[in-house]
Design a protein around this motif. Structure first.
Motif, PDB file in Angstrom:
ATOM      1  N   GLN A   1       5.050  -2.665   6.605  1.00 50.08           N
ATOM      2  CA  GLN A   1       4.943  -3.746   5.667  1.00 50.08           C
ATOM      3  C   GLN A   1       4.997  -5.096   6.395  1.00 50.08           C
ATOM      4  OE1 GLN A   1       7.772  -3.333   2.168  1.00 50.08           O
ATOM      5  NE2 GLN A   1       7.154  -1.340   1.999  1.00 50.08           N
TER       6      GLN A   1
ATOM      7  N   PRO B   1       0.749  -1.318   0.036  1.00 52.34           N
ATOM      8  CA  PRO B   1      -0.179  -0.009   0.000  1.00 52.34           C
ATOM      9  C   PRO B   1       0.857   1.130   0.079  1.00 52.34           C
ATOM     10  CG  PRO B   1      -0.598  -1.589   1.855  1.00 52.34           C
ATOM     11  CD  PRO B   1       0.549  -2.093   1.150  1.00 52.34           C
ATOM     12  N   THR B   2       0.182   2.163  -0.649  1.00 49.54           N
ATOM     13  CA  THR B   2       1.162   3.601  -0.561  1.00 49.54           C
ATOM     14  C   THR B   2       1.643   3.968   0.711  1.00 49.54           C
ATOM     15  OG1 THR B   2      -0.711   4.870  -1.058  1.00 49.54           O
ATOM     16  CG2 THR B   2       0.371   4.285  -2.895  1.00 49.54           C
ATOM     17  N   ASN B   3       0.614   4.042   1.501  1.00 46.88           N
ATOM     18  CA  ASN B   3       1.087   4.334   2.830  1.00 46.88           C
ATOM     19  C   ASN B   3       2.210   3.633   3.525  1.00 46.88           C
ATOM     20  OD1 ASN B   3      -0.829   2.329   3.375  1.00 46.88           O
ATOM     21  ND2 ASN B   3      -1.142   3.425   5.342  1.00 46.88           N
ATOM     22  N   MET B   4       2.602   2.646   3.175  1.00 49.48           N
ATOM     23  CA  MET B   4       3.548   1.705   3.586  1.00 49.48           C
ATOM     24  C   MET B   4       4.999   1.506   2.806  1.00 49.48           C
ATOM     25  SD  MET B   4       1.557  -1.775   5.355  1.00 49.48           S
ATOM     26  CE  MET B   4      -0.134  -1.048   5.820  1.00 49.48           C
ATOM     27  N   ARG B   5       4.667   2.192   1.504  1.00 47.00           N
ATOM     28  CA  ARG B   5       5.739   2.114   0.578  1.00 47.00           C
ATOM     29  C   ARG B   5       7.319   2.023   1.013  1.00 47.00           C
ATOM     30  NH1 ARG B   5       3.628   3.933  -4.582  1.00 47.00           N
ATOM     31  NH2 ARG B   5       2.393   1.898  -4.452  1.00 47.00           N
ATOM     32  N   ASN B   6       7.411   3.037   1.648  1.00 46.62           N
ATOM     33  CA  ASN B   6       8.770   3.320   2.492  1.00 46.62           C
ATOM     34  C   ASN B   6       9.120   3.180   3.743  1.00 46.62           C
ATOM     35  OD1 ASN B   6       9.750   4.617   0.011  1.00 46.62           O
ATOM     36  ND2 ASN B   6       8.412   6.450   0.387  1.00 46.62           N
ATOM     37  N   ASN B   7       7.961   2.257   4.556  1.00 54.34           N
ATOM     38  CA  ASN B   7       8.095   1.905   5.857  1.00 54.34           C
ATOM     39  C   ASN B   7       8.162   0.273   5.964  1.00 54.34           C
ATOM     40  OD1 ASN B   7       7.573   1.447   8.636  1.00 54.34           O
ATOM     41  ND2 ASN B   7       6.194   3.109   8.972  1.00 54.34           N
TER      42      ASN B   7
ATOM     43  N   GLU C   1       2.047  -5.923   8.650  1.00 58.66           N
ATOM     44  CA  GLU C   1       0.820  -5.880   7.558  1.00 58.66           C
ATOM     45  C   GLU C   1       1.095  -7.447   7.231  1.00 58.66           C
ATOM     46  OE1 GLU C   1      -2.570  -4.959   5.758  1.00 58.66           O
ATOM     47  OE2 GLU C   1      -1.724  -4.184   7.390  1.00 58.66           O
TER      48      GLU C   1
END
Length: 168
Positions: free
Chosen positions: A32, A22-28, A35
């Motif tokens: 990720q 998901p975009t809100n997790m892309r850099n985290n 999830e």
């Protein structure tokens, strides 16, 4: 992690690698990971004891076929499909199977044939005794024989540990 959990985790990992986080997790990476673990927990909650890897592939295939994007599915989507595809969904069928299992294992016990230790402890033993097909005295005899066998093979210390696990 057991074999069942490893199978499900492997199938899920391959699935998630083919999709975008998901975009809100892309850099985290931690988000990720959290999830992915949540998705794994949901799959394990509904996965069968045997054939869990194949079942997981079917669940995730159904999730992918209903997806509108190539992003990871949300937990609710996976849970809905997993619930719908979980095994033993028909109580009448599973109850009949349980009765057959009880009759088969009661016959084996009464004929002096081998049964799995799971039939000597817990709910299965209780069901055998409640069916009237096997006495508690017979169950106790087999428990003692199993303990003595384990003690002769593994030693008393290991046999005591196993005995504690059987009654846990």
């Amino acid at each position: 992690m057991g074999i069942r959990e490893a199978e499900v985790a492997q199938v899920l990992t391959i699935f998630l690698e083919r999709h975008s986080p998901p975009t809100n997790m892309r850099n985290n990476k931690q988000a990720q990971q959290d999830e992915a673990e949540h998705l794994l927990d949901v799959l394990l909650r509904y996965a069968p004891q045997e054939g869990a890897g194949s079942w997981t592939k079917l669940v995730l295939k159904a999730v992918a076929e209903n997806a509108k994007t190539r992003a990871w599915p949300i937990v609710r989507e996976v849970e809905q499909v997993a619930k719908a595809m979980r095994p033993n969904r028909h109580p009448a069928t599973s109850r009949k199977q349980t009765v057959d299992d009880i009759q088969i294992n009661a016959r084996r016990i009464n004929n002096g044939e081998a049964v799995g230790d799971r039939w000597l402890f817990g709910d299965r033993a209780k069901n055998l005794v409640e069916s009237g097909l096997v006495t508690m005295e017979r169950i106790e005899q087999l428990r003692s024989a199993l303990y003595e066998h384990c003690a002769s093979v593994y030693g008393k210390e290991r046999a005591l540990k196993l005995r504690n696990e059987w009654f846990a």
